[in-house]
Design a protein around this motif. Structure first.
Motif, short mmCIF file in Angstrom:
data_model
loop_
_atom_site.label_atom_id
_atom_site.label_comp_id
_atom_site.label_asym_id
_atom_site.label_seq_id
_atom_site.Cartn_x
_atom_site.Cartn_y
_atom_site.Cartn_z
N ASN A 168 -7.50 -13.63 53.18
CA ASN A 168 -7.49 -12.44 54.06
C ASN A 168 -6.40 -12.52 55.14
O ASN A 168 -6.50 -11.86 56.17
CB ASN A 168 -8.85 -12.25 54.70
N TYR A 169 -5.37 -13.32 54.88
CA TYR A 169 -4.30 -13.50 55.87
C TYR A 169 -3.57 -12.20 56.14
O TYR A 169 -3.19 -11.47 55.22
CB TYR A 169 -3.32 -14.56 55.37
N LEU A 170 -3.38 -11.88 57.40
CA LEU A 170 -2.61 -10.71 57.82
C LEU A 170 -1.47 -11.17 58.72
O LEU A 170 -1.70 -11.90 59.69
CB LEU A 170 -3.50 -9.71 58.56
N ASN A 171 -0.27 -10.75 58.38
CA ASN A 171 0.90 -11.11 59.16
C ASN A 171 1.22 -9.97 60.12
O ASN A 171 1.32 -8.81 59.72
CB ASN A 171 2.08 -11.37 58.23
N TYR A 172 1.38 -10.29 61.40
CA TYR A 172 1.76 -9.30 62.40
C TYR A 172 3.24 -9.46 62.71
O TYR A 172 3.68 -10.54 63.13
CB TYR A 172 0.94 -9.47 63.68
N GLN A 231 1.22 -4.57 61.07
CA GLN A 231 0.30 -5.47 60.37
C GLN A 231 0.53 -5.33 58.87
O GLN A 231 0.42 -4.24 58.31
CB GLN A 231 -1.15 -5.12 60.72
N ASP A 281 -0.33 -6.11 54.94
CA ASP A 281 -1.38 -6.48 53.99
C ASP A 281 -0.69 -7.11 52.77
O ASP A 281 -0.15 -6.41 51.92
CB ASP A 281 -2.19 -5.25 53.59
N ARG A 282 -0.73 -8.43 52.68
CA ARG A 282 -0.01 -9.12 51.60
C ARG A 282 -0.63 -8.84 50.24
O ARG A 282 0.06 -8.90 49.21
CB ARG A 282 0.01 -10.62 51.86
N THR A 283 -1.92 -8.54 50.18
CA THR A 283 -2.57 -8.30 48.89
C THR A 283 -2.03 -7.05 48.22
O THR A 283 -2.17 -6.89 47.00
CB THR A 283 -4.09 -8.18 49.07
N ALA A 334 -0.44 -2.11 56.92
CA ALA A 334 -1.85 -1.74 57.05
C ALA A 334 -2.15 -1.07 58.38
O ALA A 334 -3.08 -0.25 58.47
CB ALA A 334 -2.73 -2.98 56.88
N GLU A 335 -1.38 -1.41 59.42
CA GLU A 335 -1.65 -0.86 60.75
C GLU A 335 -0.38 -0.93 61.59
O GLU A 335 0.42 -1.86 61.45
CB GLU A 335 -2.78 -1.63 61.43
#
Length: 484
Positions: A187-191, A117, A119-121, A255-256
């Protein structure tokens, strides 16, 4: 060293010290408004320099993956990491006879994959630039009792299983298969999905139709392996190493990290779709490997017009505090407050499409205590260690009086038995500014509290006013009772 002093009224000291991080002990001396105090302020100077960081303690949950070219040095910075996976203790799954998937006469998972996962931020670079990585199975787990720094290489140290699982895949910070409306959300999260559904052969030579089947069968055949995370990593899944092999210009904040095993089971006449979930959490070992071109960093270290903070594992700023000057003036007075501020300088590069951000927070720690602080996962205490966040383009420490008093005390005690104590302890008056990544928690009212600090493993860089010809002001407040 320069020195100046003026006498002020007590209320001035109260106003200034009320803004300090730690005012313990001050209130007791000012509780009686009839006390007549003589307040003296002093201004001294500290000197700073940039120092090379060979490596930093890297056992933390702050994982980054990618390769970039540092715009300040032209050097390549590469981040890779190793991760183990945790299990839920006393995990429940359907009865073995209810599993529908079969292979070679035994139960089988339908598929398996690793999820990263992003975290683009907290990531750096072009969101569409592809990064190619290898996922390598470890031959044995890393030790909980060992100390791992960012220059530790699992490949050269023989931790990679030669005939083990090896997968290659590519990813970008933004997944082009997601809709634009989804990718543009704050809050976009890319998997990133890494398939482990190919045939897999374990260390004993037994082959399974996929890695998920290996996990699933062992869950039923060897429940003792799933007693806790220690038995799991030591008997079944030592972990994986994520190696960067191609792709320049991206540093992804992971992030994960999860392993998902998918299988079907029957529940009466219905078919249930189940998942076996394993996660890389702070309870299990994660280490970051950083490659930084030391030769290129040396150019910045040799720049005496300023100092630098550069992460990961790049450059720290060393500060030589004017302890002797403060101590000499402080013979008959009480030390109330010591403050200093480190002002940022603009890099002068305004043409960068993706500038590297300055560290959001820095730690001040005695140089000889630097490694021990992170290895023992200590929290700063505003007595011997201090944190400052970037505000008004500076890192300001409003009261490090406790640290100065502690150093004075150690010096005094040391000189009682060793006249060469200073020479034998060359770092006695030195502290280091270290880029850190704080973890925050929020209460029901939205108030944030720092719960942990680790070395900053993502990209950050800034220049500070300082260096050989630009001393830093150290402002000190003393107090004593007026004589009748």
């Amino acid at each position: 060293m320069k020195f100046k002093w003026i006498t002020a009224i007590a209320i001035t000291a109260m106003a200034i010290t009320s803004c300090s991080e730690d005012t313990e002990g001050i209130g007791a001396s000012l509780t009686d408004e009839n006390d007549m105090l003589e307040i003296t302020t002093g201004s001294f100077t500290a000197f700073t320099r940039s120092i090379e960081v060979d490596s930093v303690f890297s056992r933390n949950f702050d994982c980054h993956l990618g390769m970039v070219k540092d715009p300040e040095t032209g050097a390549y910075v590469i981040n890779e990491f190793m991760a183990q996976f945790n299990i839920l203790e006393n995990m429940k799954q359907p009865a073995r006879e209810d599993i529908l998937g079969m292979d070679d006469g035994d139960i089988a998972a339908d598929s398996c994959e690793i999820w990263l996962q992003i975290d683009r931020t907290k990531s750096y670079g072009d969101s569409l630039t592809p990064v190619k990585i290898n996922v390598l199975e470890l031959a044995r787990p890393m030790s909980d009792n060992a100390t791992y720094y960012s220059n530790f290489d699992p490949i050269s140290e023989g931790y990679i299983r030669e005939d083990g699982l090896r997968k290659s895949t590519s990813f970008a910070l933004a997944n082009l298969t997601d809709r634009d409306s989804l990718r543009n959300q704050a809050n976009y999260l890319n998997y990133v999905n890494i398939s482990l559904s190919d045939p897999y052969t374990d260390k004993n030579g037994k082959t399974y139709n996929n890695y998920g089947t290996y996990i699933l069968r062992n869950f039923y055949d060897h429940p003792e392996y799933f007693k806790n995370c220690y038995t799991f990593v030591n008997n079944l899944c030592p972990g994986f190493y994520f190696e960067v092999i191609d792709g320049l210009g991206v540093m992804a904040k992971i992030a994960e990290i999860d392993i998902n095993v998918y299988f079907r089971s029957k529940n009466g006449d219905e078919v249930q779709h189940n998942s076996f979930f394993l996660s890389s959490t702070p309870e299990v070992l994660q280490t970051q490997r950083v490659y930084n071109d030391k030769g290129a960093l040396q150019v910045l270290i040799n720049d005496n017009s300023c100092t630098y903070l550069k992460a990961p594992a790049g450059i720290f700023t060393e500060v030589t505090l004017p302890i002797d000057d403060i101590d000499e003036f402080n013979q008959n007075d009480s030390l109330l407050s010591v403050s200093m501020s480190f002002q940022r300088q603009n890099s002068g590069r305004y043409d960068l499409q993706y500038p590297i951000n300055a560290p959001s927070a820095v730690l001040m720690v005695h140089k000889d205590s630097l490694n021990n602080f992170f290895e023992t996962q200590t929290m700063y205490n505003y007595r011997s260690t201090f944190m400052a966040t970037l505000a008004s383009n500076a890192y300001t420490f409003s009261n490090i009086g406790n640290l100065v008093s502690l150093i004075i005390s150690k010096k005094t005690e040391g000189l009682k038995t060793d006249p060469y104590w200073r020479e034998n302890h060359p770092n006695w008056d030195k502290v280091v500014l270290v880029p850190i990544a704080p973890t925050y928690s929020s209460d029901s009212y939205g108030n944030q509290t720092v719960t942990s600090v680790v070395n900053q493993m993502g990209l950050s860089s800034t220049r500070l006013v300082g260096g050989e010809h630009h001393p830093i002001d150290v402002n000190v407040i003393f107090a004593k009772f007026k004589e009748d």
